[in-house]
Scaffold this active site. Sequence first.
Site, PDB file in Angstrom:
ATOM      1  N   SER A 148      36.818  28.196  53.522  1.00 11.72           N
ATOM      2  CA  SER A 148      37.350  29.548  53.028  1.00 11.72           C
ATOM      3  C   SER A 148      38.843  29.501  53.040  1.00 11.72           C
ATOM      4  CB  SER A 148      36.907  30.504  54.183  1.00 11.72           C
ATOM      5  OG  SER A 148      37.112  30.345  55.308  1.00 11.72           O
ATOM      6  N   ASN A 166      34.818  32.406  66.118  1.00 11.41           N
ATOM      7  CA  ASN A 166      34.032  33.680  65.805  1.00 11.41           C
ATOM      8  C   ASN A 166      34.822  35.094  66.164  1.00 11.41           C
ATOM      9  OD1 ASN A 166      32.173  31.892  65.065  1.00 11.41           O
ATOM     10  ND2 ASN A 166      30.560  32.431  66.780  1.00 11.41           N
ATOM     11  N   HIS A 200      31.169  73.531  34.339  1.00 15.59           N
ATOM     12  CA  HIS A 200      30.334  72.828  33.393  1.00 15.59           C
ATOM     13  C   HIS A 200      31.187  72.302  32.222  1.00 15.59           C
ATOM     14  CE1 HIS A 200      27.032  74.751  35.461  1.00 15.59           C
ATOM     15  NE2 HIS A 200      27.795  75.609  35.610  1.00 15.59           N
ATOM     16  N   SER A 227      47.541  50.914  19.732  1.00 16.90           N
ATOM     17  CA  SER A 227      46.560  50.273  19.408  1.00 16.90           C
ATOM     18  C   SER A 227      47.023  49.275  18.504  1.00 16.90           C
ATOM     19  CB  SER A 227      45.775  51.058  18.556  1.00 16.90           C
ATOM     20  OG  SER A 227      44.654  50.557  17.691  1.00 16.90           O
ATOM     21  N   LYS A 265      47.960  55.962  17.796  1.00 19.52           N
ATOM     22  CA  LYS A 265      47.149  55.947  18.914  1.00 19.52           C
ATOM     23  C   LYS A 265      48.292  55.930  20.293  1.00 19.52           C
ATOM     24  CE  LYS A 265      43.113  54.728  19.594  1.00 19.52           C
ATOM     25  NZ  LYS A 265      41.883  55.355  20.151  1.00 19.52           N
ATOM     26  N   ASN A 304      47.060  55.440  24.074  1.00 12.37           N
ATOM     27  CA  ASN A 304      45.992  55.186  24.734  1.00 12.37           C
ATOM     28  C   ASN A 304      46.417  55.133  26.353  1.00 12.37           C
ATOM     29  OD1 ASN A 304      44.514  54.910  22.439  1.00 12.37           O
ATOM     30  ND2 ASN A 304      44.607  52.497  22.576  1.00 12.37           N
ATOM     31  N   GLU A 307      42.489  54.766  32.372  1.00 11.41           N
ATOM     32  CA  GLU A 307      41.025  54.347  32.217  1.00 11.41           C
ATOM     33  C   GLU A 307      40.695  53.070  33.200  1.00 11.41           C
ATOM     34  OE1 GLU A 307      40.035  53.963  27.871  1.00 11.41           O
ATOM     35  OE2 GLU A 307      42.229  54.579  27.742  1.00 11.41           O
ATOM     36  N   TYR A 334      27.491  35.883  65.277  1.00  7.73           N
ATOM     37  CA  TYR A 334      27.919  35.160  64.143  1.00  7.73           C
ATOM     38  C   TYR A 334      27.093  34.445  63.101  1.00  7.73           C
ATOM     39  CZ  TYR A 334      30.970  32.974  60.838  1.00  7.73           C
ATOM     40  OH  TYR A 334      31.730  32.686  59.778  1.00  7.73           O
TER      41      TYR A 334
HETATM   42  N1  ARG Z   1      35.656  30.738  58.258  1.00  8.47           N
HETATM   43  C1  ARG Z   1      35.076  31.566  59.123  1.00  8.47           C
HETATM   44  C2  ARG Z   1      34.814  32.963  58.617  1.00  8.47           C
HETATM   45  O1  ARG Z   1      35.568  33.342  57.749  1.00  8.47           O
HETATM   46  C3  ARG Z   1      35.474  31.574  60.387  1.00  8.47           C
HETATM   47  C4  ARG Z   1      34.575  31.556  61.694  1.00  8.47           C
HETATM   48  C5  ARG Z   1      33.496  30.338  61.467  1.00  8.47           C
HETATM   49  N2  ARG Z   1      32.776  30.337  62.554  1.00  8.47           N
HETATM   50  C6  ARG Z   1      31.801  29.361  62.738  1.00  8.47           C
HETATM   51  N3  ARG Z   1      31.266  29.184  63.860  1.00  8.47           N
HETATM   52  N4  ARG Z   1      31.339  28.762  61.795  1.00  8.47           N
HETATM   53  O2  ARG Z   1      33.970  33.509  58.950  1.00  8.47           O
END
Ligand code: ARG
Length: 459
Positions: A23, A110, A156, A277, A283, A285, A290, A317
């Site tokens: 991540s 966690n 309306h 446009s 135009k 726009n 939007e 978790y």
């Molecule tokens: N990268 C994880 C998340 O965003 C962090 C926590 C991971 N904890 C674990 N026990 N794998 O949630």
Amino acid sequence: MEKLWAGRSETKTSVIADDFNSSIRFDSRMYRQDLNGSMAHAGMLAKCGIISAKEAQQIIDGLTDILDELESGALVFDPGAEDIHMFVEQVLTERIGDVGKKLHTARSRNDQVALDLRLWMKDSIAELKTLILALMKAITDKAEEYKSAIMPGYTHLQRAQPITFGHHLMAYGMMLKRDVGRFEDAAARMDESPIGCCALAGTTYATDRLWEAQTLGFSNITENSLDGVSDRDFCVEFLSACSVLMMHLSRFSEELILWSSWEFQFIELDDQFTTGSSIMPQKKNPDMAELCRGKTGRVYGDLVTLLTMLKGLPLAYNKDMQEDKEAVFDCFDTVKMCLSVFIPMIGTMKARTDKMHAAAQKGFINATDLADYLTKKGLPFRSAYKISGQLVAQCIRENTVLEQLSLEQLQQYSDLFEPDVYKEISLETCVAKRISAGGTSVSSVETQIRSLRTWMQQK
Ligand code: ARG
């Protein structure tokens, strides 16, 4: 990079699994929160005698260097690290050796990730609040400028009664006031630190969670460790507050789009916030409006992503929860962009008051006032309403408007009509007379503007 859990596993995870699992490409965004959290944690461990003061200092110095270098760009994130938490710990340990390995005592990723996200969100809510308040200022200033500009009010999408443009704009001011309230409520409820919940069950060390929480600016701690690491309500609340805000911006956008159409011509958006446009030279726009309307769907999507991700999760978790951050970040970025473009778009918007007034003169929007006129002279409202309706029908047949009918024509329906009727049903009178609290008269709108400005000053 050797895995932190190399003691347990014999084979390495596959590259594709590592990539899937990682991540860091999005959670590196929380590096400040992660480092500040870790500094407070080292401080708490020393305060409670779990590590020595000297060790804590070494850790804090190491973390400070990492923070400085990330800020300056001297240190870059390793895309091979699983997440920001692992990355920081790994760099720290490489630099200060075994002492660095003590930092993760009495915590887990966690509670760490739950902490980082709460800290990040507190800052982000403050940022959005500042932008909403700036938009409210732009709206109240415009409302002041156009507090006497008469336009048709609609129900309306049919012309209903005359109102002022200032009155209409202030409706959005009031919506945004509630939005600020929703963000404040969410921020108040998330003001509890989960750090120290550890993996799920708490810890055998004699930690001081409250001290650590307060060091990080929280008022309190989460009271149940399972809940502390499993709870993402604060994300859901943030996304809901963003969704309601976007729903308001989207309705506003829709009106800006309608009003700037050739059919309405009530407003002109500044050239800076419109596009041309590639083929039709005439135009202009309203792309920005939007896009804000369009991006509302995306923000709702982020909310639904999170609600759906959470709905079947057992405690505590689960890795599914890693999906929370992308939805939250995407939502924040989208809302921030929309607000940032909305503020100057409203600030530079011009009303075409002549067109508004001309539209208000058609459509019999003084028919209620004509009925009220007769009612005030003693006729029951329902009978007055009927006469007003009959007169409207006659006008339509004769292609005219109520104020153009002669007194004789009016008196064919009721002898209560007198010459003062013309003043009573003029658009200016219709607006000026709506003095009830919250109404469209200039003085009522001024009260609304004053009240909102006072409220904003206290923020
Ligand atoms: N990268 C994880 C998340 O965003 C962090 C926590 C991971 N904890 C674990 N026990 N794998 O949630």
